[in-house]
Design an enzyme around this catalytic site. Structure first.
Site, PDB file in Angstrom:
ATOM      1  N   ASN A  69       0.095  -6.281  -5.149  1.00 16.25           N
ATOM      2  CA  ASN A  69      -1.006  -5.667  -4.236  1.00 16.25           C
ATOM      3  C   ASN A  69      -1.477  -7.533  -4.318  1.00 16.25           C
ATOM      4  OD1 ASN A  69      -0.559  -3.084  -3.947  1.00 16.25           O
ATOM      5  ND2 ASN A  69      -1.836  -2.192  -5.374  1.00 16.25           N
ATOM      6  N   CYS A  78       5.981   1.163  -4.046  1.00 17.87           N
ATOM      7  CA  CYS A  78       5.323   0.876  -2.778  1.00 17.87           C
ATOM      8  C   CYS A  78       6.579   1.640  -2.440  1.00 17.87           C
ATOM      9  CB  CYS A  78       4.745  -0.049  -2.552  1.00 17.87           C
ATOM     10  SG  CYS A  78       4.492  -0.415  -0.776  1.00 17.87           S
ATOM     11  N   GLY A  79       6.380   2.894  -1.196  1.00 25.98           N
ATOM     12  CA  GLY A  79       6.973   3.098  -0.197  1.00 25.98           C
ATOM     13  C   GLY A  79       7.483   2.458   1.177  1.00 25.98           C
ATOM     14  N   HIS A 165      -2.837   8.687  -5.679  1.00 24.08           N
ATOM     15  CA  HIS A 165      -3.721   9.063  -3.600  1.00 24.08           C
ATOM     16  C   HIS A 165      -4.726  10.700  -4.011  1.00 24.08           C
ATOM     17  CE1 HIS A 165      -0.071   7.052  -2.117  1.00 24.08           C
ATOM     18  NE2 HIS A 165       0.611   7.749  -3.086  1.00 24.08           N
ATOM     19  N   GLU A 214      -5.717   1.556   0.832  1.00 21.48           N
ATOM     20  CA  GLU A 214      -4.704   1.606   0.504  1.00 21.48           C
ATOM     21  C   GLU A 214      -5.271   0.535  -0.901  1.00 21.48           C
ATOM     22  OE1 GLU A 214      -0.189  -0.604  -0.673  1.00 21.48           O
ATOM     23  OE2 GLU A 214      -0.680   0.101   1.558  1.00 21.48           O
ATOM     24  N   ARG A 215      -4.935   0.908  -2.109  1.00 19.76           N
ATOM     25  CA  ARG A 215      -5.464   0.684  -3.205  1.00 19.76           C
ATOM     26  C   ARG A 215      -5.222  -1.053  -3.644  1.00 19.76           C
ATOM     27  NH1 ARG A 215      -3.448   2.671  -9.414  1.00 19.76           N
ATOM     28  NH2 ARG A 215      -1.617   2.158  -8.003  1.00 19.76           N
ATOM     29  N   CYS A 223       1.309   3.804   4.584  1.00 22.59           N
ATOM     30  CA  CYS A 223       2.176   3.705   3.622  1.00 22.59           C
ATOM     31  C   CYS A 223       2.610   4.342   2.986  1.00 22.59           C
ATOM     32  CB  CYS A 223       0.652   3.135   2.576  1.00 22.59           C
ATOM     33  SG  CYS A 223       0.607   3.861   0.852  1.00 22.59           S
ATOM     34  N   GLY A 224       4.108   4.187   2.816  1.00 25.23           N
ATOM     35  CA  GLY A 224       5.260   5.438   2.969  1.00 25.23           C
ATOM     36  C   GLY A 224       4.695   6.122   1.208  1.00 25.23           C
ATOM     37  N   GLY A 226       2.096   7.354   0.577  1.00 26.55           N
ATOM     38  CA  GLY A 226       1.109   7.744   1.409  1.00 26.55           C
ATOM     39  C   GLY A 226       1.096   9.216   2.198  1.00 26.55           C
TER      40      GLY A 226
END
Length: 363
Positions: A69, A78-79, A165, A214-215, A223-224, A226
């Site tokens: 990140n 990560c989607g 999440h 997002e973290r 966010c996929g 998510g």
């Protein structure tokens, strides 16, 4: 020079570095967090929500992905990132299906002829220690609880998709101030590894809206993982079907929770933005551990006038603020050749180099 490609999925953007070739293997597998923060900075760097490093597989996959990140911390999955990676692979490969090793396990991605990308996101995680969260499973299937901050109480439902999440159902997401609540909720003590935060509004049994903090990044357009977490929560509560459109600020994703194998399949798009090269001052130092002389008293102890006890220096850490001994540095020759290449190349030649890189991946 260190080449990279920038891709985006619904506005969630990433810098991709391909480390599969020994010739191009010039970025550390685990870059220094300060370097990542700098390169992701949108004012003083290239700008991105994170970086993706492609590596040779170590197991049964076709390749391995590491994703960091913008704060420099590594994420499990990560989607949107893996969709961007799939598009990158499709631009340079004749295959259309890849098994990608991640910290969340092997993820299968498929690039369809019409450009859509489907990702088998695997099974959701419900147990608090797997997510992880300190919330407990009480009457239902998912960990739930109430967090009170500044006199405001939030009903939290937690779920894992290889990363943590927290879903918060609201009647109107437009009234939510993400800047006020996002960071505090993300770093709340009930999330040992912090958490992605999603404010969610159910529009119908087939359609949901969400906004994400997002973290390790902050507010993002999509966010996929998510979106998968949101479908898990809303379907488990009986608010949506097992397949629904999830609308995010950057666009929409189709999420299908397959009852046959309990896997979630995410379908959406990703696009290339540009290819580029980093200047020498932005190129991270290699991971090689070397010995070199320095007058830095913290690293070296002088035992006599003519004798210095040398300690090991890891350049990517010890030399972040500049080479400790520039007159006798192992990487001086490499840096000199890179600088000469840039100094002696015209802008047209640099553009040609970048264009050749793009064409080699789309032929």
């Amino acid at each position: 020079m260190l080449q990279f490609s920038k891709y985006q999925g619904l506005g969630n953007d990433f810098l991709i570095f391909d480390n599969r070739s020994l010739v191009n293997n010039r970025i550390p597998q685990a870059p220094d967090s300060e370097w990542i923060q700098g390169i992701c900075n949108r004012n003083f760097g290239v700008g991105a929500d994170g970086i993706i490093i492609i590596l040779p597989p170590i197991g049964r996959g076709d390749l391995r992905m590491r994703i960091f990140n913008a704060d420099g911390k590594e994420a499990e999955m990560c989607g949107n990132g893996i969709r961007c990676l799939t598009k990158f692979l499709g631009d340079s490969d004749t295959h259309s299906i890849w098994n990608i090793e991640t910290l969340a396990g092997i993820i299968t991605s498929t690039l369809h002829e019409h450009g859509a990308i489907s990702i088998d996101m695997g099974e959701p995680l419900y147990l608090p220690n797997e997510i992880p969260t300190k919330l407990c499973i009480e009457n239902g299937k998912l960990p739930t609880g109430i967090i009170t901050i500044d006199g405001i109480s939030w009903d939290i439902i937690s779920v894992g998709m290889g990363n943590p999440h927290a879903v918060i159902l609201v009647s109107n997401i437009e009234t939510i101030d993400l800047n006020r609540w996002g960071n505090t909720l993300e770093q709340h003590f009930i999330f040992p590894k912090f958490s992605n935060i999603h404010f969610t509004e159910v529009l119908s049994i087939n359609h949901v809206r969400m906004k994400t903090w997002e973290r390790g990044v902050g507010i993002t357009l999509a966010c996929g993982t998510g979106a998968c977490a949101v479908l898990i929560v809303t379907h488990t509560l009986g608010l949506t079907k097992q397949q629904a459109q999830i609308s995010l600020p950057g666009g929409s994703l189709d999420i299908h929770w397959q009852k046959s194998d309990n896997h979630l399949v995410m379908t959406g798009e990703a696009k290339a933005i540009f290819d580029g090269v980093l200047t020498p001052e932005f190129t991270p130092a290699p991971e090689d551990t070397v010995n070199c002389l320095s007058s830095n008293n913290d690293l070296y102890k002088q035992k006599s006038v003519n004798k210095i006890e040398k300690e090991t220096i890891i350049c990517s850490k010890s030399c972040m603020d500049g080479c400790l001994y520039p007159d006798n540095c192992f990487s001086r020759d490499v840096r000199s050749r890179v600088s000469d290449l840039i100094a002696n190349s015209s802008l047209d030649e640099i553009i040609t180099l970048t264009t050749d890189s793009i064409e080699s991946r789309i032929q």
